[in-house]
Design a protein around this motif. Sequence first.
Motif, PDB file in Angstrom:
ATOM      1  N   VAL A 167      64.979 -24.341  50.020  1.00  0.00           N
ATOM      2  CA  VAL A 167      65.703 -24.384  48.755  1.00  0.00           C
ATOM      3  C   VAL A 167      65.403 -25.678  47.996  1.00  0.00           C
ATOM      4  O   VAL A 167      65.186 -25.658  46.777  1.00  0.00           O
ATOM      5  CB  VAL A 167      67.215 -24.238  49.006  1.00  0.00           C
ATOM      6  CG1 VAL A 167      68.002 -24.510  47.722  1.00  0.00           C
ATOM      7  CG2 VAL A 167      67.533 -22.847  49.528  1.00  0.00           C
ATOM      8  N   THR A 171      63.797 -26.026  44.400  1.00  0.00           N
ATOM      9  CA  THR A 171      64.534 -26.706  43.331  1.00  0.00           C
ATOM     10  C   THR A 171      63.667 -27.757  42.648  1.00  0.00           C
ATOM     11  O   THR A 171      63.774 -27.976  41.428  1.00  0.00           O
ATOM     12  CB  THR A 171      65.810 -27.361  43.895  1.00  0.00           C
ATOM     13  OG1 THR A 171      66.605 -26.359  44.537  1.00  0.00           O
ATOM     14  CG2 THR A 171      66.610 -28.027  42.803  1.00  0.00           C
ATOM     15  N   ILE A 175      63.833 -25.957  39.423  1.00  0.00           N
ATOM     16  CA  ILE A 175      65.187 -25.480  39.773  1.00  0.00           C
ATOM     17  C   ILE A 175      65.258 -23.977  40.034  1.00  0.00           C
ATOM     18  O   ILE A 175      65.832 -23.542  41.046  1.00  0.00           O
ATOM     19  CB  ILE A 175      66.229 -25.866  38.695  1.00  0.00           C
ATOM     20  CG1 ILE A 175      66.289 -27.395  38.547  1.00  0.00           C
ATOM     21  CG2 ILE A 175      67.599 -25.292  39.019  1.00  0.00           C
ATOM     22  CD1 ILE A 175      67.257 -27.861  37.486  1.00  0.00           C
ATOM     23  N   GLY A 178      64.469 -22.580  43.420  1.00  0.00           N
ATOM     24  CA  GLY A 178      65.479 -22.915  44.413  1.00  0.00           C
ATOM     25  C   GLY A 178      66.621 -21.922  44.404  1.00  0.00           C
ATOM     26  O   GLY A 178      67.093 -21.479  45.464  1.00  0.00           O
ATOM     27  N   LEU A 179      67.102 -21.542  43.212  1.00  0.00           N
ATOM     28  CA  LEU A 179      68.158 -20.531  43.102  1.00  0.00           C
ATOM     29  C   LEU A 179      67.687 -19.183  43.629  1.00  0.00           C
ATOM     30  O   LEU A 179      68.454 -18.445  44.266  1.00  0.00           O
ATOM     31  CB  LEU A 179      68.594 -20.394  41.639  1.00  0.00           C
ATOM     32  CG  LEU A 179      69.206 -21.636  40.995  1.00  0.00           C
ATOM     33  CD1 LEU A 179      69.502 -21.370  39.522  1.00  0.00           C
ATOM     34  CD2 LEU A 179      70.473 -22.055  41.728  1.00  0.00           C
TER      35      LEU A 179
END
Length: 287
Positions: A167, A171, A175, A178-179
């Motif tokens: 993650v 990110t 970003i 990562g989500l």
Amino acid sequence: MSSIPPGSEERATCASHPHLGAVFTCERCGCFGCESCRTHSSSNLCQPCALRVAPAVTLTAGELLQDSFSLLSRNLSGVGLLLAGSLASSVLSAAFVQLFLYEPARSGLVLVLLSACLSSFVTAVFLSWTAQNLLPRSGLTLRSSLQVGLIRFLPLLLMSLLFGITVVSGTLCFILPGLYFVVCLSLAPALVVIEGYGPLESLQHSYRLTRGHRLTLFVVFAVMFLLQVGLALAGQLVLGFLPSLGAPSWLSVELFFPLWQALGSALFYGAVVLAWMRITGRVPARD
């Protein structure tokens, strides 16, 4: 329903979990399976076969959120387990403050390791306790959940480490990746603790299971996150007025934050267990 051949009960073991005895035989592939491998919506099929022949699962954000909040109110014992773990972590941190003054490098490492192990153990117990409460014919006991926690906390800790690395790496790439990985790998804790997968295997299997459900899971987790932020801000405002009313200053640190953390963890992991059950075809026990 297919069953284990007569006379073989004592020597038959589960094909996926050799340390467990078999309780049924899959009518599609003929493999022996334990209770956790059974598809409760079709009890004569193992999980892999059920995924191949079952119709597509419909998972909606509204239903999953509603069931998660309902589970939170019905699983107060599980919330209590997480709260006890949060309070124990607070006590552990306070106990190492003095040691940190004398040997900061060593005490810091010890504190991180102990806190991580304690958190993984409590999470494993909660996942096992919650899943067995929901599954029919589970034979639930607190002792069995504690035993699962002792057995599975280390694989869960290793999985969490791999999850965190993945993650964080995503990110750093603007970003959004990562989500994406948070959602894709979100079922891994249930797979490690409840189904006995290894750390890397659970992440790979979660990535496969979440296909077709990732937008729903993203909405559910986003709502939970925003709710937690809102509760934290509201709690801070309330606690800011407590000293003027004569309330003790330790209330916010020693009670509010562990309770806030326990409620958030219970809500998130409850949703993970429910999503895992829906996607894999398991049916909750009726109240």
